[in-house]
Design an enzyme around this catalytic site. Sequence first.
Site, mmCIF file in Angstrom:
data_model
loop_
_atom_site.group_PDB
_atom_site.id
_atom_site.type_symbol
_atom_site.label_atom_id
_atom_site.label_comp_id
_atom_site.label_asym_id
_atom_site.label_seq_id
_atom_site.Cartn_x
_atom_site.Cartn_y
_atom_site.Cartn_z
ATOM 1 C CG ASP A 104 -2.071 0.984 1.071
ATOM 2 O OD1 ASP A 104 -2.953 1.003 1.957
ATOM 3 O OD2 ASP A 104 -2.078 1.759 0.093
ATOM 4 C CB CYS A 123 -0.697 3.186 3.595
ATOM 5 S SG CYS A 123 -2.113 3.044 4.707
ATOM 6 C CG HIS A 146 1.859 5.081 7.365
ATOM 7 N ND1 HIS A 146 0.806 5.636 8.018
ATOM 8 C CD2 HIS A 146 1.369 3.988 6.738
ATOM 9 C CE1 HIS A 146 -0.279 4.924 7.790
ATOM 10 N NE2 HIS A 146 0.022 3.922 7.016
ATOM 11 C CG HIS A 202 2.572 3.075 10.725
ATOM 12 N ND1 HIS A 202 3.075 2.080 11.529
ATOM 13 C CD2 HIS A 202 1.693 2.470 9.873
ATOM 14 C CE1 HIS A 202 2.548 0.926 11.158
ATOM 15 N NE2 HIS A 202 1.711 1.131 10.164
ATOM 16 C CB ALA A 235 -1.206 1.096 18.500
ATOM 17 C CE LYS A 273 -12.610 -3.100 10.163
ATOM 18 N NZ LYS A 273 -12.300 -3.156 8.722
#
Lengths: 494, 135
Positions: free
Chosen positions: A113, A116, A345, A417, A419, A493
Site C-alpha cells: 500500500d 498509505c 507511512h 505510524h 500502535a 471502518k
Amino acid sequence: MWSLTSEDSSAPSGRGRREIAALVERGPTLWEIPVTTRPDMRVPAYLIVDHQLLLGLRDDLALWQLANVTTLPGIAGVVAMPDVHQGYGFPVGTVAATALPDGVVSPGGVGYDINCGVRLLTLAVSAAEISTVRTELMTKISLAVPTGMGRGGRLQLDRATLLRVLRDGAPAVVAMGMGLEDDLAHTESGGRMAGADPSAVSEHALARGADQLGTLGAGNHFLELQVVERVVDAEAAAAYGLREGEACVLIHTGSRGLGHQVCTDHVQIMERRRAALGEHLVDRQLAGAPADSPEGHAYLGAMACAANFAWANRQVIAHRVREAVSLVLEPARADSVRQVYDVAHNIAKLETHDSRDLLVHRKGATRAFGPGLAAQLPADHAAIGQAVFVPGSMGTASWVLRGRDTALGTSFGSACHGAGRQVSRTESKRRVSGKALRGELAQRGILVLCRSDAELAEEAPSAYRDVDVVVAIVDRAGLAGRVARLVPIAVLKG
Amino acid sequence: MSVERLANVGELVLRVSAPIRAGVYREAVRALGEEISGKPTSGPVAERRPVALDAGDGDVLLADLLNEAIFAAETEGLVPCGLEVRTLTGGQLEGELLLARPAAALRYGVKAATYHDVRVWRDANIWWGNVVLDI
C-alpha cells in the site's frame, strides 16, 4: 544481553526456529542487533523499544527479518519503530536507508500500500455541537466515501485524467475543484512526488485504480470523527490549529489497488533480475535493484505515481468531508475545515543525512522532521516541527506529535505510524465478538459504521498495542514530542 | 487435498497440499477464492479465463498465479473458484482460471500474494504449497 527465539514456518519440513542472540541494550529505549550476530549482516539493526515491548516480540519474526534487511547491498542503516511487527521481507515499522548510487531500492521496503498515510482535518466545531449531528454527518460521509474491497468511487477517471493524477497527485485534484491550496501547503511533499513516470505503471495497475479515487478501502483503513481530549504542548497545538474540545477528522488510507499492483509488478521485475543474475537473497520479498539501475528507476517512477494517487485519494476524501459538513451544518462551516497535515507511512524518499545521499525506505514509519528542516515543513509549522500522527486502534486514542531534530541521528528523522498489531486477524476474531464490541463501543459513546461484525472483531483494540505506551517511547527516544491526544466519537471502518 | 490457514500478524499464510503438483496450484486458487468471498465457491463458472505464465520457477509461479486471480476479483468482482491446468513445466503454466460471480459483496481486501516464503515442494508422495497473502 538478550536472546530471543521466534517460530518460523519457512523450513520445508515444517516449523523451525530462528534465533536472535545477543541483543544489546544501548539505552532505555534503544536496542541493537549487532552486526556480528550473523555473517551476512552488513550493518547492525536497531530497535526503538522498551524492555516490555521487546518481550512482546518473543513470538514475532520481526527481529529475524530486521537482520535480513541488513544484508541488502548498500545498506546504510536499519531502525525499527516501537510498533514493529513481522511482515514479509521487511517488518512493518521499519526504516531502512541505502546509500546512493549503488544502494538498492526494494519495493518490499515500501510495502504494497504505497503511501498509505494519514490526514488530519480540524472542523472548528465543538464536541457538544458535533455530537448533535454526529450520526447525520457520518452517514453523509459514508455515502460519499465507499469502503470495502475493490469498491469504486463516484469518480470514474478516464485514462488522461488518471495519468494526470499519477503525475500531479493532490494538486491535480485541487485543480478539479476539490480542495484548497492551503491543503497542499499542509501535505507532505505538497501532495506530489517528483519523478512520477506513468509509463512504468502497468495496465493492470491502471485498471485497478481507475475507479478507486475517493475510496477508503478495507482492512485497517478508517475515517474517524474525533475530539481533542487533551493538549499537552500548547505552543505546538496552537500552531497546528488544535484546541481542546474541538472536533477533528482523521483519514487513514492509501493508494488502493493501484499501489498494490505497482508493488506486485515491480517485486516480480526485481525477482526476475535477481534470478537472471544468480544473486542470493535470504528472502525473495526483499528483492531490489540498484537505485540507479533501469529497474530501480522504473520502480521509483512507478512508486511516485502510486504515492501521488494516494495523496489525490486522501484529497478527494477530505473534500467529501467538507461537502458533508456543508450539508449537515452550513456551507460557511465547511470553509472552516482546515488541514493540519498529511503524512505518508509507506514510501521511499531521497534524503541527505550526515552529508550522505540516501534512499530512505519507510514501511510503516513516518517522517518526523524537526524545526531544523524547516524548509521542508509548512511555513506555520516551521518553528514547531512536522506534525506526526499516531492512530491507535479503533475505539482508542490517537496522538498528534511534533517531529524533533534529534530524530535525525536516531532514526533518519522518523517515527512510528501506529500502535502496532500484536494479534492476527484470525486470533482477534476468535477472542472478540464483533457484536459485543460494537455494543461496548456504543456504550462508550462511539458510533461505529462497519458492514460486518467479523470485520469489526479483526480490528478490536486488543489486537493492537497500547498507543499511549508506544507514543511514550517515541517521546522518550527523542523522535517526536507529544502535542495532543484525540479520542474517537465515530468510526467509519474500511 | 488440504488447505491450512496460518494467521500471522497482519497477513495470512495459505498452506495447501495435493497428490500432484498441479493440484497445489488448483487448491491455492480455490483457497484464495474462499478468502475473498468468505465461503467455499465452486461455481457456477461465469468465465474461463486463459492464463499463460512463465515465472522462472515453480515457487514464484504460485504467487504470480494468485496475483492474476486477485486482479480479476478486484477489477471485475469475480471470485476465483478453480483452475484447469493444460501444461505445467517448471515455472511455466498454461491453463484456464475459473471465475464465478459471487452471491454477495466480496469480503476481503486481499492486496497481493507475496514472494515472502513462497514455496512449492514435494515431501514423500505429497506436494505442498506455501504462500503469504497481504490482506
